[in-house]
Design a protein around this motif. Sequence first.
Motif: not given
Length: 285
Positions: A214-222, A228-232, A236-238, A269-272
């Motif tokens: 399911n492509p929706i489940a795949k996007r949710r997985y990522y 889980r990555f650190p804020l800020f 940049a990685v994305y 902005l979400i992270d801030a």
Amino acid sequence: MFKIPISVIILTFNEERNITSCLESLSNHFDEIFLVDSGSTDKTIEIANNYSVNIIEHPFENYSTQRNWAFENLPLRNQWILNMDADHRLTREIVIELQQKFQQDIPPSINGMLSSRKTLFMGKWIKYGGHYPTYHAVIFRKGKGSCEDKLYDQHFKVEGEVIKLKGDIIDLITESLSTFTLRHDKWSTLEALQQFNKIDKTQGTINGSLIDGNPIAKRRYYKNIYERFPLFVRPAVYFFIRYFLRLGFLDGKRGLIFHFLQCFWFRFLIDAKIYELRKTRDENQ
């Protein structure tokens, strides 16, 4: 003329700029259309009255609640439901595809249909950066689908088997850069609250998975990995992945604006805001 036996549900609030084109893409093709309005003060209702549309007013709490209220309370006469927003338009290709499918017998095991969004930003199709195709479960059998109970980034959850449609739904993601930034500022607050409060409702939401196809489940997985990555660091990685590794730069100047705002600025902005919420919490303890 064959009317596709689908009940269309459109949510609106002050959509006078969008609702005409949305209804034109639907008009004369579907058996019935419901417009669920949450108190528009512009000409949305006046415009909709020029079409064969059932207009229902219902107070807006949040997107999920409004959608699920519509599924449970509207007098839908068809077995299938199509979910639309006012800034969505059906392509001719998907209309023809649905006409062909519904003139045949759809296997009873099929409970949903996935369609990809074709995002238009500043009049340009955003084709690269992993943004197309992006599938959403916009059509499902009545009683077999619901909207996730989330503050933001809600998807439709379907019980049972789904199929992919070849046609697209056009998503006019912005009327202007001012509208884009205002909307994403609001959405960033909802997403920040969701992550800050660690809202994790397993019932009625889509679990991330790479193995069920399911492509929706795949996007949710990522996305779960992203969170889980650190804020800020993660914005940049994305942005680097989307713009460089997934060739977002091929979308040109308007693509640069879109990918930077959508992949980096919005998520920064979400992270801030998460940082601000944590700081306020720590100061009050």
